[in-house]
Design a protein around this motif. Structure first.
Motif, short mmCIF file in Angstrom:
data_model
loop_
_atom_site.label_atom_id
_atom_site.label_comp_id
_atom_site.label_asym_id
_atom_site.label_seq_id
_atom_site.Cartn_x
_atom_site.Cartn_y
_atom_site.Cartn_z
N MET A 192 0.83 -1.20 0.00
CA MET A 192 0.00 0.00 0.00
C MET A 192 0.87 1.25 0.00
O MET A 192 0.57 2.23 -0.70
CB MET A 192 -0.95 -0.02 1.19
CG MET A 192 -2.06 -1.05 1.01
SD MET A 192 -3.16 -1.20 2.42
CE MET A 192 -4.22 0.22 2.20
N ALA A 193 1.95 1.21 0.77
CA ALA A 193 2.87 2.36 0.78
C ALA A 193 3.44 2.56 -0.62
O ALA A 193 3.50 3.70 -1.12
CB ALA A 193 3.98 2.13 1.79
N ASN A 194 3.83 1.47 -1.27
CA ASN A 194 4.37 1.59 -2.63
C ASN A 194 3.35 2.19 -3.58
O ASN A 194 3.68 3.10 -4.36
CB ASN A 194 4.80 0.22 -3.15
CG ASN A 194 6.08 -0.27 -2.51
OD1 ASN A 194 6.87 0.53 -2.02
ND2 ASN A 194 6.29 -1.56 -2.51
N SER A 195 2.14 1.70 -3.52
CA SER A 195 1.11 2.22 -4.41
C SER A 195 0.88 3.70 -4.13
O SER A 195 0.67 4.49 -5.05
CB SER A 195 -0.21 1.47 -4.19
OG SER A 195 -0.27 0.38 -5.05
N PHE A 196 0.90 4.05 -2.85
CA PHE A 196 0.68 5.44 -2.49
C PHE A 196 1.78 6.32 -3.09
O PHE A 196 1.51 7.33 -3.74
CB PHE A 196 0.66 5.56 -0.97
CG PHE A 196 0.20 6.88 -0.49
CD1 PHE A 196 -1.16 7.18 -0.49
CD2 PHE A 196 1.10 7.84 -0.05
CE1 PHE A 196 -1.60 8.42 -0.06
CE2 PHE A 196 0.67 9.08 0.38
CZ PHE A 196 -0.69 9.37 0.37
#
Lengths: 272, 313, 459
Positions: free
Chosen positions: A67-71
């Motif tokens: 999720m951090a990466n996508s963000f």
């Protein structure tokens, strides 16, 4: 039939249809609260609800990392497009130059070319640049967007001539004019644009699928596939919890941004 | 200057804004280059160059290392168009695109007409119906995989209880197609719904009032007022949905893997498997160009007929 | 709300976004590529594998053990999907910032043809490593011109799993150690009928490796030139009596209504496992490496037998499955040495014993059976040893060597044929079509890779 009966009838059908449309999500949320053992045994009506699947998903899978990466990826692309599209749209809206029509047509053409047809050479390009499995490789290819240029140009054209003339009168240069007048004037379109782009790239699948090779850079959507592939006996509870976690930001954005989307649809035709 | 604090100041915003681009350009400038350059560079590297390279690669065969092996002219094209698998893929893609495209729009129109009047509570339902709009293919796939699971899913068990022998739809060519169509419709409805709602609401009430005076039936009103008024939107949506559905990838990758018996091996997915699964870049490139031709045609069609409405409204 | 916020902060937001973009640009432009040197001075070795579920978790644990056993190297494991997917990723990213130092792969033919590895034999020789401690039967499949190309880390064979509790509950006789097709069909039918359809007797996943094993067990090859071992194969042999017998058996069970088809797609295999674990499937065939998952999750007694054999053909044996570890050529000497140290660690008796106990793969190191933990596990459940016993009982011939086929599209087309046959299509027609497609692929591959293949077979 009396009016109130008619209304009750109307709401009954509406509720039914809404439940049907929402069923996949509602059932998904329900399943995410049940122990996998109960789901596997077919006890969907079990009352052993808990947040254990969410805890397991966060503790045993890299879903937060995904999720951090996508963000990061979605924010970078949105920021990059914001800068590049604003500049290009400004040129098309306020400047006169040679081959304007032709260059505009060039932008137009890119909207006819499916990204799916460009993935092979793009993969090779990223590979040569050493950008496989990196934020650069995930974001930079998407920094330019013909659609974004169109949408922003359309908004910029709404800036009244008088404002433009006035700003030239008081000696504003291009960047001052852009920052002090054009952008504030187009704020509603810019918000729509930002939310839309964030959502689009939060949901990216194909490109991250072929260019990421480690959990350090894998994004949510392909992360979901990764978790599904790593699972050997359908651990439904945790899979559902992960899917719902990934869905949350999407729903949040839709809820907050709905009126912008609607406005954007009416003026620009999103998704073109 | 405080201008930006209140751009709606009536002193600053004249009621009649001229729309001509030429008129607003007060001085010629070379600055345009600097404004356009960043976008042009990115487009050149990541859009135009790859399109050209795809065209070139489609003329080569590929070796086991994924390198271009030898120039083969148009034989990759000859091969794919004589390959029953590719032709099957094309046919199934068209079946999927048309079914899912029409289904999406029909459902969206139905939903929009249910909530287009200003009844109380409709706002809530509008939000609910629009909420599938931003859901990703991956999440939708996982949700529906669960629903259709033969041993634990709600739909899978329902099918079993009504006596469907093969209640594992994913294992059946028609069943797999049905699942993908259902998922695609479900995901696409929100967007079409919002568009059609806008179109329905923009039909002036006066028209209906006049029709009432003339004593038209509701059937006449639908056909003579509503349909002509929303038909441009319907047409626009149809093209947009069709283009979008040609690119369907995620749901195939997660739900069916192109099977069974290649029933759902649609063209965008076949490009991917041939390139990144079989490492046959030459074949994949020629398939990609066929996809490009189809989508470019559809997009051109859309530009040609909706340009004015969509962009220069 | 957003609008108000925007109203107040727009200039700040715009400026921040622009700054972010610029910073990212700079960061990206100056980012060093994936570095081999980790911050704490260890050499980082990336390790791509295809182990999922409990097997993947155990692999991570073994890797962790290696990382703790020394201070020079740090191995970073990455699951890259199935063998096929991982292989494509590997080849598509050769000589890049993401190329792994250690690669786990089962497709020996293609890895050899691609050739971007250092043969393990070089390290064996330099280190005077004793290969005799490993089973020669398993090693032989990984040798070329007598030299070991890669290290068979996870060896397996195909087995039939069955739910003993279900058999007992419905009064069906347990399977023999080496069951025949008709024995399985009868058991499946009995299970389905006596449970009134609550249990499906058997399944055979649409996974081409399974019919390949079933064919090998009938002493039948799947490509010509001795399964592609004597020279580059030029044609597939799919429409054979052996294959026809396999699918006649399957179609028979489908007709009986005792067969569950789990279809294709990314969750077919997990659904099959969930079906078995949920007591809804009586018998299924899978790699012995599925035992780890079953042992972990099954709440019933289960059994393992040899791969089923055709009624009129005595069991010939199956090919050793699984995969081996390859060391990339495109890495520094220090990294390659680290990869070798890692391989040695993973092949030691203790690690191999833990691996067999946890996963169902065969411990390749002969000394592993003397490791107390494994000895105890075998004593407790003798069926743990079925996979290795099956390999030892099998004959050594072209069929049990397994197909050697570069850039094979066999899996794709044999898989399609299985889907067609399960859907009721004529067996011979489907197999013939698959054979034609594979042959076309072989011709293209042989043409595009003439020089490469010549080098592979130059002996």
């Amino acid at each position: 039939m009396t009016t109130s009966l008619k209304h009750i009838n109307h709401y009954f059908w509406l509720t039914l249809v809404a439940l049907l449309m929402g069923a996949p999500i509602l059932i998904g949320i329900w399943a995410s609260l049940l122990p996998t053992a109960d789901i596997a045994a077919g006890h969907l009506t079990s009352t052993n609800i808990s947040l254990n699947n969410y805890i397991a998903a966060i503790q045993t899978t890299p879903v937060l990392r995904y999720m951090a990466n996508s963000f990061i990826v979605a924010i970078l692309i949105t920021a990059g497009q914001f800068v590049l599209c604003t500049l290009a749209a400004y040129a098309f809206a306020f400047l006169d130059f040679k081959f304007k029509k032709q260059i505009f047509a060039l932008f137009l053409i890119t909207m006819m070319l499916p990204f799916e047809a460009q993935i092979i050479p793009n993969f090779q390009t990223i590979r040569v640049f050493g950008w496989l499995d990196s934020y650069a490789g995930l974001t930079i290819p998407f920094f330019a967007s013909a659609f974004g240029v169109f949408m922003l140009r359309q908004a910029f054209l709404q800036v009244p001539d008088e404002l433009h003339e006035y700003s030239q009168l008081i000696g504003l240069n291009h960047l001052q004019f852009l920052f002090k007048i054009v952008l504030p004037y187009s704020r509603s379109t810019l918000i729509t644009f930002g939310l839309y782009m964030f959502l689009t790239h939060w949901n990216d699948y194909l490109w991250p699928l072929i260019t990421t090779f480690s959990d350090s850079y894998r994004t949510t959507q392909v992360g979901l596939k990764q978790l599904q592939a790593q699972d050997t006996f359908s651990n439904w509870g945790v899979i559902m919890a992960t899917a719902i976690l990934i869905l949350l930001p999407t729903l949040l954005i839709l809820l907050v941004g709905q009126r912008y989307f609607k406005k954007g649809l009416n003026t620009g035709g999103l998704k073109a | 200057m405080e201008l930006h604090k209140n751009p709606d100041n009536p002193l600053l915003v004249p009621s009649t804004a001229a729309a001509s681009t030429k008129g607003r350009t007060l001085r010629k400038t070379n600055a345009a280059l600097w404004f356009l350059l960043p976008s042009l560079v990115i487009l050149a590297i990541f859009t135009f160059y790859p399109m050209i390279m795809t065209a070139i690669e489609s003329l080569f065969s590929t070796n086991v290392r994924g390198e271009l092996a030898q120039f083969v002219g148009f034989s990759n094209y000859a091969e794919i168009f004589s390959d029953p698998l590719f032709l099957k893929s094309l046919v199934n893609t068209f079946i999927f695109v048309i079914t899912a495209g029409l289904g999406t729009i029909a459902l969206a129109l139905f939903l929009a007409s249910m909530v287009s009047d200003k009844l109380r509570g409709n706002g809530f339902f509008r939000t609910a119906f629009a909420s599938t709009m931003g859901i990703s293919g991956a999440v939708a796939s996982v949700l529906f995989l669960f629903l259709f699971n033969p041993s634990v899913g709600v739909i899978g068990l329902l099918l079993k209880n009504i006596g469907v022998k093969q209640n594992n739809l994913v294992a059946d060519p028609t069943g797999a197609m049905i699942i993908l169509v259902v998922v695609s419709i479900w995901m696409g409805t929100g967007f079409s719904f919002l568009n059609l709602l806008g179109a329905l609401q923009s039909v002036p009430d006066d028209y209906y009032a006049v029709a009432d005076l003339a004593g038209w039936s509701s059937w006449q009103k639908t056909w003579k007022i509503t349909v002509p008024m929303v038909s441009p939107t319907l047409f626009f949506l149809l093209v947009v949905e069709i283009i979008g559905k040609f690119k369907t990838f995620t749901e195939i990758d997660l739900i069916t893997g192109g099977g069974p018996d290649n029933a759902t091996n649609f063209i965008a997915y076949k490009v991917y498997t041939d390139a990144f699964g079989n490492r046959n870049f030459g074949i994949a490139a020629s398939e990609a160009l066929v996809l490009t031709a189809i989508i470019a045609f559809a997009t051109w069609f859309q530009f040609r007929f909706t340009e004015r409405k969509v962009y220069y409204k | 709300m957003i609008e108000k916020f925007w109203h107040r902060w727009w200039s700040l937001i715009c400026a921040t976004m622009a700054v972010i973009a610029v910073i990212i640009g700079l960061v990206v432009a100056t980012t060093p590529q994936h570095q081999a040197q980790a911050s704490n001075g260890r050499i980082t070795l990336s390790f791509w594998h295809s182990m999922n579920g409990p097997n993947g978790q155990l692999l991570d644990k073994l890797v962790d053990g290696f990382n703790k056993s020394q201070t020079k190297y740090k191995v970073v494991p990455q699951y890259e999907g199935s063998y096929g997917l991982a292989e494509s990723k590997y080849i598509n990213t050769l000589h890049t910032n993401v190329t792994p130092t250690i690669m786990q792969q089962s497709d020996i033919a293609t890895m050899t043809a691609v050739g971007d590895y250092v043969p393990v034999q070089q390290f064996v020789d330099a280190d005077h490593y004793d290969l005799n401690q490993l089973y020669p039967g398993i090693l032989s499949g990984f040798k070329l011109k007598g030299d070991l190309q890669s290290m068979p880390f996870n060896a397996s064979s195909s087995v039939m799993y069955y739910n003993k509790d279900l058999f007992k509950k419905y009064g069906v006789k347990p399977l023999s150690q080496s069951p025949s097709y008709s024995e399985i069909r009868a058991a499946a039918k009995a299970l389905t009928e006596k449970s009134k359809g609550a249990v499906k007797g058997a399944t055979l996943q649409i996974y081409p490796w399974l019919p390949e094993q079933l064919a090998a067990n009938q002493n039948s090859v799947v490509v010509n030139k001795n399964n592609g071992r004597s020279s580059a194969a030029t044609a597939a042999e799919l429409n054979t009596p052996a294959m026809q017998k396999i699918f006649t058996w399957v179609q028979g069970m489908i007709k009986d209504g005792s067969f569950q088809n789990f279809g294709t797609g990314s969750s077919a295999s997990a659904n099959q496992m969930a079906g078995f674990l949920g007591g809804k499937i009586g018998i299924f065939m899978q790699s012995s490496a599925a035992a780890g998952t079953i042992a972990k999750a099954a709440k019933f007694k289960w059994g393992e037998t040899f791969t089923a054999h055709a009624d009129d053909v005595p069991a010939n044996g199956v090919a050793a499955g699984g995969a081996s570890l390859w060391i990339s050529k495109d890495k520094s000497k220090a990294e390659q040495q680290g990869a070798w140290e890692f391989i040695k660690y993973m092949m030691a008796p203790k690690q191999q014993a833990a691996w067999q106990i946890g996963t169902g793969y065969i411990a390749v190191n002969k000394a592993s059976v003397k490791v107390p933990a494994l000895a105890a596990a075998i004593k407790k459940n003798p069926e743990t040893n079925v996979p290795i016993k099956q390999l030892q009982a099998g004959k050594v011939n072209a069929a049990t060597a397994g197909p050697f086929l570069v850039n094979s599209q066999m899996d794709q087309y044999l898989g399609t044929a299985m889907q067609q046959i399960y859907g009721g299509k004529d067996i011979k027609t489907s197999l013939k079509e698959a054979e034609n497609e594979v042959n076309k692929g072989i011709r293209d591959t042989n043409k595009s890779n003439a020089a490469i293949l010549k080098a592979v077979f130059a002996q």
